[in-house]
Design a protein around this motif. Structure first.
Motif, short mmCIF file in Angstrom:
data_model
loop_
_atom_site.label_atom_id
_atom_site.label_comp_id
_atom_site.label_asym_id
_atom_site.label_seq_id
_atom_site.Cartn_x
_atom_site.Cartn_y
_atom_site.Cartn_z
N CYS A 163 37.30 35.74 39.49
CA CYS A 163 37.21 34.04 39.29
C CYS A 163 38.20 33.40 39.65
CB CYS A 163 36.66 33.80 37.80
SG CYS A 163 37.98 34.25 36.81
N TYR A 164 39.53 34.06 39.98
CA TYR A 164 40.59 33.16 40.68
C TYR A 164 41.30 34.03 41.42
CZ TYR A 164 44.90 30.32 40.74
OH TYR A 164 45.92 29.62 41.12
N ASP A 165 41.59 33.72 42.56
CA ASP A 165 42.49 34.67 43.36
C ASP A 165 43.39 33.79 44.67
OD1 ASP A 165 43.73 36.70 44.84
OD2 ASP A 165 41.64 37.75 45.64
N CYS A 186 48.18 35.61 42.18
CA CYS A 186 47.81 35.73 41.16
C CYS A 186 46.23 36.02 41.18
CB CYS A 186 47.96 34.56 40.10
SG CYS A 186 47.31 34.48 38.52
N ARG A 187 45.67 36.96 40.42
CA ARG A 187 44.33 37.31 40.53
C ARG A 187 43.71 37.43 39.09
NH1 ARG A 187 41.23 42.62 42.41
NH2 ARG A 187 39.54 42.00 43.67
N LYS A 196 35.11 40.63 32.86
CA LYS A 196 33.98 41.55 32.46
C LYS A 196 33.38 41.70 31.44
CE LYS A 196 34.25 46.70 33.05
NZ LYS A 196 35.34 48.01 33.08
N LYS A 197 32.07 41.57 31.45
CA LYS A 197 31.39 41.89 30.06
C LYS A 197 31.67 42.98 29.09
CE LYS A 197 28.88 38.15 31.42
NZ LYS A 197 29.16 36.99 30.90
N ASN A 198 31.55 42.90 28.02
CA ASN A 198 31.73 44.14 26.94
C ASN A 198 30.72 44.02 25.85
OD1 ASN A 198 33.77 43.35 24.49
ND2 ASN A 198 33.60 41.71 26.10
N SER A 199 30.82 44.98 25.07
CA SER A 199 29.90 45.15 23.96
C SER A 199 30.55 44.81 22.63
CB SER A 199 29.31 46.63 24.01
OG SER A 199 30.46 47.52 23.76
N SER A 200 31.76 44.52 22.64
CA SER A 200 32.55 44.31 21.38
C SER A 200 32.41 42.66 21.06
CB SER A 200 34.11 44.75 21.42
OG SER A 200 33.91 46.17 21.70
N SER A 201 32.37 41.93 22.13
CA SER A 201 32.54 40.48 21.67
C SER A 201 31.50 39.82 22.67
CB SER A 201 33.98 39.91 21.89
OG SER A 201 34.00 38.68 21.92
N LEU A 202 31.22 38.64 22.22
CA LEU A 202 30.58 37.63 23.12
C LEU A 202 31.43 37.06 24.38
CD1 LEU A 202 28.69 35.48 20.50
CD2 LEU A 202 27.63 37.20 21.98
N PHE A 203 32.60 37.38 24.02
CA PHE A 203 33.82 36.85 25.19
C PHE A 203 34.16 37.86 26.13
CE2 PHE A 203 34.35 33.91 21.48
CZ PHE A 203 34.48 32.77 22.00
N ASP A 204 34.11 37.46 27.26
CA ASP A 204 34.24 38.39 28.42
C ASP A 204 35.70 39.00 28.20
OD1 ASP A 204 32.17 37.81 29.50
OD2 ASP A 204 32.71 36.78 31.29
N VAL A 205 36.04 40.23 28.71
CA VAL A 205 37.57 40.84 28.83
C VAL A 205 37.98 39.92 29.92
CG1 VAL A 205 38.77 42.79 29.44
CG2 VAL A 205 36.62 43.11 28.20
N ILE A 206 39.25 39.58 29.77
CA ILE A 206 40.07 39.13 30.93
C ILE A 206 41.31 39.78 31.48
CG2 ILE A 206 41.55 36.87 31.37
CD1 ILE A 206 39.92 35.47 29.55
N ARG A 207 41.17 39.99 32.93
CA ARG A 207 42.42 40.60 33.22
C ARG A 207 43.05 39.85 34.44
NH1 ARG A 207 40.66 45.69 37.04
NH2 ARG A 207 40.44 43.98 38.44
N VAL A 208 44.35 39.95 34.38
CA VAL A 208 45.29 39.32 35.09
C VAL A 208 45.94 40.22 35.87
CG1 VAL A 208 46.98 37.48 35.56
CG2 VAL A 208 45.27 37.22 33.42
N GLN A 209 46.19 40.13 37.25
CA GLN A 209 47.17 40.74 38.15
C GLN A 209 47.87 39.73 38.83
OE1 GLN A 209 45.23 43.41 41.04
NE2 GLN A 209 47.12 43.68 42.14
N SER A 210 49.35 39.95 38.76
CA SER A 210 50.17 39.04 39.45
C SER A 210 51.34 39.73 40.24
CB SER A 210 50.65 38.07 38.34
OG SER A 210 51.33 36.92 38.98
N GLU A 211 51.71 39.16 41.33
CA GLU A 211 52.85 39.89 41.86
C GLU A 211 54.16 38.87 41.80
OE1 GLU A 211 52.16 42.89 43.27
OE2 GLU A 211 50.16 42.65 43.21
N VAL A 257 50.18 30.15 33.14
CA VAL A 257 51.35 30.79 32.26
C VAL A 257 52.06 31.98 33.22
CG1 VAL A 257 51.20 32.68 30.34
CG2 VAL A 257 49.63 30.59 30.33
N MET A 258 51.21 32.45 34.15
CA MET A 258 51.92 33.35 34.98
C MET A 258 53.22 32.47 35.54
SD MET A 258 50.64 36.18 34.70
CE MET A 258 50.38 35.90 32.99
#
Length: 272
Positions: A31-33, A37-38, A42-57, A197-198
């Motif tokens: 959703c951002y690249d 910073c990327r 991702k959808k998940n079964s534990s919560s209505l909120f998506d998993v968020i992943r950040v990759q930063s160089e 934040v990054m």
């Protein structure tokens, strides 16, 4: 893998599993690249909120330095303007503790707090480093009236050195902030707050060595466990953890109806 509410004793394979989730693109939607910073969700079964992943160089910042900055709670209070409180409650292992963390939310949303068990693994200088956490119920830290208690199903950091003074940084969180936050907020957090934040984290790294030289320069209990002075973990102080009960207790916060135009989220993370 770790289960919410249980004090967990991870092994190397658990950290490797976390790495696999961080570095695989399967099932993730970017959703951002830009600007090294990327951000992906991702959808998940534990919560209505998506998993968020950040990759930063990070260039000009070693993996060892970044690891120290993330661990150093005293230093974090000097640069993390969103943090309210952060402290350790007890030690579980030489590489694990239970702690409390509270964070500001942009008005009119309520502040959030978390009680988590944190575990870390450092493969040595210029090698991979991990920090992961999940929520537990420490009986000394019951929900507070001025905060909504959130849940971390699995949140963590992975640092992979790419050179003597550069590294790739991953942050991933599968969590539920509790309350009744509107769906648009998660999208804003992913695209607006996370990249800011990054940048703040990178700037904090450049100032750490100077700050640390004047603030217990040899005190790094995350590297030297003999320096850890926390009381030991007592199983009788860990209560049961009911996810539904925790979320229901904070469900009626009135936040769901807050409109996007009513929140100045772009300026919530202040630029230095």
């Amino acid at each position: 893998m770790m289960k919410v509410g249980e004090v967990f004793l991870p092994d190397d394979q658990d950290f490797r599993q976390f790495k696999a989730e961080c570095t695989s693109d399967q099932g993730w939607t970017v959703c951002y690249d830009k600007s090294s910073c990327r951000v992906a969700t991702k959808k998940n079964s534990s919560s209505l909120f998506d998993v968020i992943r950040v990759q930063s160089e990070f260039s000009g910042i070693s993996g060892d330095l970044l690891y120290d900055v993330i661990h150093d709670g005293q230093y974090r209070s000097t640069w993390d303007t969103a943090m309210l409180e952060c402290y350790e409650i007890c030690s579980v292992l030489p590489n694990s503790d239970i702690g409390y963390y509270s964070i500001k939310s942009p008005a009119p949303f309520k502040n959030r707090d978390f009680v988590t068990q944190r575990c870390w693994l450092d493969f040595g200088s210029n090698s991979e480093k991990y920090i992961i956490n999940h929520s537990v119920n420490h009986l000394r830290e019951q929900p507070r009236k001025n905060c909504v208690r959130g849940i971390s199903y699995l949140t963590g950091y992975l640092i992979i050195p790419s050179g003597p003074t550069s590294c790739t940084f991953y942050y991933m969180t599968q969590s539920d902030p509790g309350g009744s936050l509107p769906a648009w907020l998660v999208n804003k957090v992913s695209k607006v707050l996370v990249p800011k934040v990054m940048k703040k984290l990178a700037k904090a790294c450049t100032k750490y060595d100077k700050w640390k030289a004047n603030n217990q320069p040899s005190h790094k209990p995350w590297l030297y466990p003999e320096q850890m002075t926390l009381p030991r973990y007592n199983p009788s102080e860990i209560g049961s953890f009911d996810v539904n009960e925790t979320l229901t207790a904070s469900a009626n916060t009135g936040e769901a109806n807050v409109g996007e135009n009513a929140v100045e989220i772009d300026s919530f993370v202040k630029d230095d």
